[in-house]
Design an enzyme around this catalytic site. Structure first.
Site, PDB file in Angstrom:
ATOM      1  CE  LYS A  23     -39.131 -56.002  63.089  1.00  0.00           C
ATOM      2  NZ  LYS A  23     -38.390 -56.953  63.892  1.00  0.00           N
TER       3      LYS A  23
ATOM      4  CG  ASP B 131     -43.288 -60.478  60.921  1.00  0.00           C
ATOM      5  OD1 ASP B 131     -44.290 -59.880  61.605  1.00  0.00           O
ATOM      6  OD2 ASP B 131     -42.806 -59.146  60.557  1.00  0.00           O
ATOM      7  NE  ARG B 132     -41.373 -60.803  65.633  1.00  0.00           N
ATOM      8  CZ  ARG B 132     -40.380 -61.462  64.624  1.00  0.00           C
ATOM      9  NH1 ARG B 132     -39.675 -62.304  64.071  1.00  0.00           N
ATOM     10  NH2 ARG B 132     -39.705 -60.805  64.375  1.00  0.00           N
TER      11      ARG B 132
ATOM     12  CB  CYS C  89     -38.545 -59.632  69.716  1.00  0.00           C
ATOM     13  SG  CYS C  89     -40.340 -60.074  68.843  1.00  0.00           S
TER      14      CYS C  89
ATOM     15  CB  THR D  46     -44.242 -58.588  68.557  1.00  0.00           C
ATOM     16  OG1 THR D  46     -44.098 -57.124  68.087  1.00  0.00           O
ATOM     17  CG2 THR D  46     -44.996 -58.879  67.849  1.00  0.00           C
TER      18      THR D  46
ATOM     19  CB  THR E  14     -45.079 -54.156  65.836  1.00  0.00           C
ATOM     20  OG1 THR E  14     -45.726 -54.891  67.257  1.00  0.00           O
ATOM     21  CG2 THR E  14     -43.553 -54.015  65.405  1.00  0.00           C
TER      22      THR E  14
ATOM     23  CB  CYS F 242     -40.527 -51.697  68.014  1.00  0.00           C
ATOM     24  SG  CYS F 242     -39.749 -52.699  67.165  1.00  0.00           S
TER      25      CYS F 242
END
Length: 234
Positions: free
Chosen positions: A164, A47-48, A82, A84, A125, A194
């Site tokens: 998600k 997870d970023r 993505c 992020t 995010t 996002c």
């Protein structure tokens, strides 16, 4: 005709979304007229946001390996659905010899065309907010970016991580208060910063003016490989 490589898995629904947008936006009359696409749906990428905020596992090496894998499989250009993850973009491009379109830059270019001199609100995010990746690029294009108050950002995260997790029963009441607060600050449109947010806006029929970076990136990749876009506005 070039081949597009999708560095995906962040999350899988966002990967499907950009794949679908490339197909539906490409001017083609048969299977054989469509663009060849290679997808690495790498769900192992850590997870970023967790790395940026909490110093969790670093996703950089996973991203690099995916990019190299796509290049070795024959991709002529890479895209990464993505937002992020673009915090790690500069490090990843060092390891590949093919172009890697930057979603944030492509979004800034389109936003400048559509909303130059106007305020746009960023929905993203916590990792994207904290990384400042949108702030840096948008300032280079002279765009005024408005972000929610820090106490409201959690409502955006709740929606993103609800998508998600595959939920469709998410209460978006608090999310609407975020949108209202930004509109009261004279925001003209929302950047869906996002890749789960375009899915959420469609799922919950959120009727606001927005800019979809996923769609912008899809269009940019189609043009990059020399193909035409179907007549459709962003």
């Amino acid at each position: 005709m070039g081949t597009i490589g999708i560095l995906g898995g962040m999350g899988p629904l966002a990967t499907v979304d950009i794949f679908n947008k490339i197909i539906t936006l490409t001017e083609a009359n048969s299977d054989n007229e469509h663009i060849e696409i290679i997808v690495d749906n790498n769900t192992r990428i850590p997870d970023r946001t967790n790395h940026i905020i909490n110093n969790g596992e670093n996703p950089t090496n996973y991203l690099i390996k995916s990019a190299i894998r796509l290049e070795m499989m024959g991709a002529d250009v890479i895209i990464m659905p993505c937002n992020t993850a673009h915090y790690f973009y500069d490090e990843v491009v060092k390891y590949i010899d093919i172009p890697f379109l930057n979603m944030i830059v492509e979004t800034a270019k389109e936003t400048e065309k559509l909303y130059s001199g106007k305020k746009v609100g960023l929905l993203a995010t916590a990792g994207t907010y904290n990384s400042g990746i949108y702030d840096k690029v948008f300032s280079e294009y002279g765009l005024e970016l408005i972000k929610p108050d820090s106490d409201k950002m959690k409502y955006i995260m709740d929606l993103i991580y609800g998508i998600k997790s595959g939920r469709s029963d998410i209460d978006i009441t608090n999310f609407h208060t975020v949108l209202q607060d930004l509109k009261e600050q004279e925001v003209e449109a929302f950047i869906l910063g996002c890749t789960e947010l375009p899915i959420a806006f469609e799922m919950f029929d959120i009727n606001e003016k927005y800019i979809d970076p996923t769609k912008i990136l899809a269009r940019s990749s189609i043009k990059y490989v020399g193909r035409k876009i179907r007549n459709e506005s962003i």
